[in-house]
Design a protein around this motif. Sequence first.
Motif, PDB file in Angstrom:
ATOM      1  N   SER A 161      71.876  14.072  31.652  1.00 27.79           N
ATOM      2  CA  SER A 161      70.807  15.002  31.319  1.00 27.79           C
ATOM      3  C   SER A 161      70.912  15.494  29.883  1.00 27.79           C
ATOM      4  N   LEU A 162      72.091  15.387  29.281  1.00 32.38           N
ATOM      5  CA  LEU A 162      72.250  15.744  27.869  1.00 32.38           C
ATOM      6  C   LEU A 162      72.124  14.519  26.966  1.00 32.38           C
ATOM      7  N   CYS A 163      73.008  13.556  27.153  1.00 39.36           N
ATOM      8  CA  CYS A 163      73.077  12.428  26.216  1.00 39.36           C
ATOM      9  C   CYS A 163      71.862  11.509  26.325  1.00 39.36           C
ATOM     10  N   ALA A 164      71.432  11.223  27.560  1.00 41.60           N
ATOM     11  CA  ALA A 164      70.318  10.292  27.723  1.00 41.60           C
ATOM     12  C   ALA A 164      68.991  10.891  27.270  1.00 41.60           C
ATOM     13  N   PHE A 165      68.906  12.208  27.157  1.00 45.83           N
ATOM     14  CA  PHE A 165      67.705  12.827  26.623  1.00 45.83           C
ATOM     15  C   PHE A 165      67.398  12.303  25.224  1.00 45.83           C
ATOM     16  N   TYR A 166      68.444  12.149  24.397  1.00 44.47           N
ATOM     17  CA  TYR A 166      68.248  11.663  23.029  1.00 44.47           C
ATOM     18  C   TYR A 166      67.958  10.168  22.992  1.00 44.47           C
ATOM     19  N   VAL A 167      68.275   9.463  24.083  1.00 47.46           N
ATOM     20  CA  VAL A 167      67.973   8.032  24.144  1.00 47.46           C
ATOM     21  C   VAL A 167      66.486   7.809  24.415  1.00 47.46           C
ATOM     22  N   VAL A 168      65.909   8.627  25.302  1.00 42.52           N
ATOM     23  CA  VAL A 168      64.520   8.398  25.715  1.00 42.52           C
ATOM     24  C   VAL A 168      63.523   9.236  24.923  1.00 42.52           C
ATOM     25  N   LYS A 169      63.987  10.177  24.100  1.00 42.73           N
ATOM     26  CA  LYS A 169      63.059  11.032  23.364  1.00 42.73           C
ATOM     27  C   LYS A 169      62.574  10.329  22.087  1.00 42.73           C
ATOM     28  N   ASN A 170      61.818   9.280  22.265  1.00 39.26           N
ATOM     29  CA  ASN A 170      61.203   8.611  21.111  1.00 39.26           C
ATOM     30  C   ASN A 170      60.050   7.709  21.529  1.00 39.26           C
ATOM     31  N   SER A 171      59.615   7.797  22.772  1.00 42.41           N
ATOM     32  CA  SER A 171      58.583   6.873  23.256  1.00 42.41           C
ATOM     33  C   SER A 171      57.233   7.152  22.608  1.00 42.41           C
ATOM     34  N   VAL A 172      56.816   8.409  22.547  1.00 39.59           N
ATOM     35  CA  VAL A 172      55.540   8.750  21.923  1.00 39.59           C
ATOM     36  C   VAL A 172      55.611   8.516  20.414  1.00 39.59           C
ATOM     37  N   GLU A 173      56.742   8.886  19.809  1.00 40.97           N
ATOM     38  CA  GLU A 173      56.901   8.696  18.365  1.00 40.97           C
ATOM     39  C   GLU A 173      56.845   7.219  17.998  1.00 40.97           C
ATOM     40  N   ARG A 174      57.425   6.367  18.824  1.00 38.76           N
ATOM     41  CA  ARG A 174      57.417   4.939  18.523  1.00 38.76           C
ATOM     42  C   ARG A 174      55.996   4.380  18.566  1.00 38.76           C
ATOM     43  N   ALA A 190      77.762  12.571   9.046  1.00 43.79           N
ATOM     44  CA  ALA A 190      76.305  12.396   9.004  1.00 43.79           C
ATOM     45  C   ALA A 190      75.927  11.086   8.323  1.00 43.79           C
ATOM     46  N   LEU A 191      76.601  10.753   7.241  1.00 41.79           N
ATOM     47  CA  LEU A 191      76.288   9.535   6.497  1.00 41.79           C
ATOM     48  C   LEU A 191      76.619   8.289   7.310  1.00 41.79           C
ATOM     49  N   ALA A 192      77.798   8.266   7.933  1.00 39.81           N
ATOM     50  CA  ALA A 192      78.198   7.086   8.704  1.00 39.81           C
ATOM     51  C   ALA A 192      77.284   6.869   9.907  1.00 39.81           C
ATOM     52  N   LEU A 193      76.979   7.941  10.636  1.00 40.21           N
ATOM     53  CA  LEU A 193      76.117   7.802  11.804  1.00 40.21           C
ATOM     54  C   LEU A 193      74.694   7.437  11.396  1.00 40.21           C
ATOM     55  N   GLY A 194      74.221   7.977  10.269  1.00 39.14           N
ATOM     56  CA  GLY A 194      72.886   7.635   9.809  1.00 39.14           C
ATOM     57  C   GLY A 194      72.763   6.190   9.380  1.00 39.14           C
ATOM     58  N   VAL A 195      73.779   5.682   8.691  1.00 35.03           N
ATOM     59  CA  VAL A 195      73.744   4.292   8.229  1.00 35.03           C
ATOM     60  C   VAL A 195      73.777   3.324   9.403  1.00 35.03           C
ATOM     61  N   TRP A 196      74.656   3.576  10.364  1.00 32.20           N
ATOM     62  CA  TRP A 196      74.849   2.622  11.448  1.00 32.20           C
ATOM     63  C   TRP A 196      73.804   2.745  12.545  1.00 32.20           C
ATOM     64  N   SER A 197      73.273   3.945  12.776  1.00 34.01           N
ATOM     65  CA  SER A 197      72.275   4.102  13.839  1.00 34.01           C
ATOM     66  C   SER A 197      70.850   3.983  13.329  1.00 34.01           C
ATOM     67  N   GLY A 198      70.630   4.220  12.027  1.00 35.22           N
ATOM     68  CA  GLY A 198      69.287   4.165  11.485  1.00 35.22           C
ATOM     69  C   GLY A 198      68.406   5.320  11.897  1.00 35.22           C
ATOM     70  N   SER A 199      69.006   6.375  12.456  1.00 35.60           N
ATOM     71  CA  SER A 199      68.255   7.539  12.906  1.00 35.60           C
ATOM     72  C   SER A 199      69.135   8.766  12.766  1.00 35.60           C
ATOM     73  N   GLY A 200      68.496   9.923  12.680  1.00 38.44           N
ATOM     74  CA  GLY A 200      69.256  11.170  12.580  1.00 38.44           C
ATOM     75  C   GLY A 200      69.547  11.812  13.908  1.00 38.44           C
ATOM     76  N   LYS A 201      68.992  11.270  15.011  1.00 33.94           N
ATOM     77  CA  LYS A 201      69.182  11.896  16.323  1.00 33.94           C
ATOM     78  C   LYS A 201      70.632  11.840  16.783  1.00 33.94           C
ATOM     79  N   PHE A 202      71.314  10.739  16.463  1.00 36.00           N
ATOM     80  CA  PHE A 202      72.692  10.587  16.915  1.00 36.00           C
ATOM     81  C   PHE A 202      73.564  11.686  16.312  1.00 36.00           C
ATOM     82  N   PHE A 203      73.404  11.926  15.022  1.00 39.64           N
ATOM     83  CA  PHE A 203      74.185  12.984  14.386  1.00 39.64           C
ATOM     84  C   PHE A 203      73.783  14.356  14.907  1.00 39.64           C
ATOM     85  N   GLU A 204      72.492  14.611  15.059  1.00 40.58           N
ATOM     86  CA  GLU A 204      72.040  15.910  15.540  1.00 40.58           C
ATOM     87  C   GLU A 204      72.618  16.228  16.910  1.00 40.58           C
TER      88      GLU A 204
END
Length: 524
Positions: free
Chosen positions: A74-87, A455-469
């Motif tokens: 309920s915490l981690c997977a929220f950030y996985v699925v919170k991009n369907s409308v944005e995509r 922040a820099l490492a996670l942004g480069v490798w994930s291509g998104s800021g959600k992982f760091f946030e």
Amino acid sequence: MKHPLRVLYQMVKADFLERVRRYSFLLTLAGALWLAYGVIAEKVTIVVGDGYRGVYNSAWIGMLMAVCCSTFLSLCAFYVVKNSVERDSVTRVGRILAATPMRKEFYTVAKTLSNFAVLASMVLVLMAAAVVMQWLRPEARPISLWQLWSPFLFISLPAMFVTASVAVLFETLPVLRGGVGNVIYFFVWTFTLAAGVETRLDDVVGIHVLSNSTRQALARLKPGATEITRFSLSIGGDHPLRTFLWTGVHWTLQVLLWRLSWVAVALGFALLASVFFHRFDPARERIRIRKPKYARASVDSPVFAVEPASSKYVHTSLTALQQHKHNRFARLVYSELLLMTKGLHWWWYVVGGGLLVAQFASPTQAARGGVLLAAWIWPVLVWSQMGCRESRYATQSLIFSAENVVYRQLLALWSAGVMVALLTGLGAGARLLFSANWQMFAAWLSATLFIPSMALALGVWSGSGKFFEALYTVWWYIGPLHQLPSLDFVGGSRNSSSPALYLAMAAALLLAACVGRRRQVAYA
């Protein structure tokens, strides 16, 4: 014309197949499986009464894994699925859908079901893993599939449905659809867990159902035991030695109705999202495109000079370039800092300035405690842009074609992030420096390097800021805020101060960012 159910099925299927092929899905699933292993290895324990735990039978393993699954996902997977409308908005698929007679309610419900399908697939994998876990822990036989899987059906799946609908709701609200919503959701999730533990009402993750059932069973078997239940995540801690037999939750009609009520709540969230959904209307997407400000050019401007005498303007420009060659890196850092802070409203600077003043005015303990922690959670959305701005705005071909982009531009971006950490935490650092508290000052300095490096490492490798946030907010809450020694990168106390460790981690993360950027440049 296709049947609406067939259209719904095709939308859910397309979203599901696109999501499960991502690395974020695999990483979240790996974390859930590690949590399942932690149940058997007693890394995750639920203590009932005065140091009791249930016998590892099908009922106890199934319920424990289901509660941990619903809590973690309920915490981690929220950030996985919170991009369907944005995509759909970024890929312009939404414009095509908006041209069809599809209703807004149909779209938000379809997105909720697609999110739920992704989360339910994780739950199904954990249900299969539960059988393996009891087979590896032969404390009680035989294996009862109903006792093992019923908690997943009535606890985890409704929790995943609520998480899926809340993700769609957050994407349709103007403020919560961005990084602010990613941070706010963590605190909403924390408040929901705390409310489930403190109140007698059924919470979404099922902690109250487990607590109530186990306390009643323990009271029947051990009348002298106290009715205290706590849910704790311990790594390498003491394990409860006393056991009692628990045969599972009695799924009465009242309990089932309470659990099904969360399905109704999730549907309500999905329908509420349709009220705020803008149906991909460009006028309501609030995408501000600023017109370029062209300077008024005079007739003697070098842009319009066509005579051979215009070479003097070129000579002047080259001369100025040679004069500023020594400070090109400083100008690049300044440009990166401007890009990071672009779009921030005036009230953001007011709050940041107030926190800075509070660090100077508060006592030393408070300045490096709660005030500093608030000052370093405030710019989380500024840091989350690091390393992923090129992917967000599709400027990889333009940026990566520059000279020495791997080291000079990346180091300038990292330096700008360090400057943000230094400026927002300047008051606490100055107080520690003037008081000659060298150990705590070293911890403060290592944190100013560690945060932007992560922040820099996670942004480069994930291509998104959600992982760091998500990761930084959770880490900030568990480690520095609660002063957990193993995760306190700020060093709130001398026992948790480990500057050498976080300096090494900062260097490793910076190296990982360089490796990731070299990989991006090679395949751009």
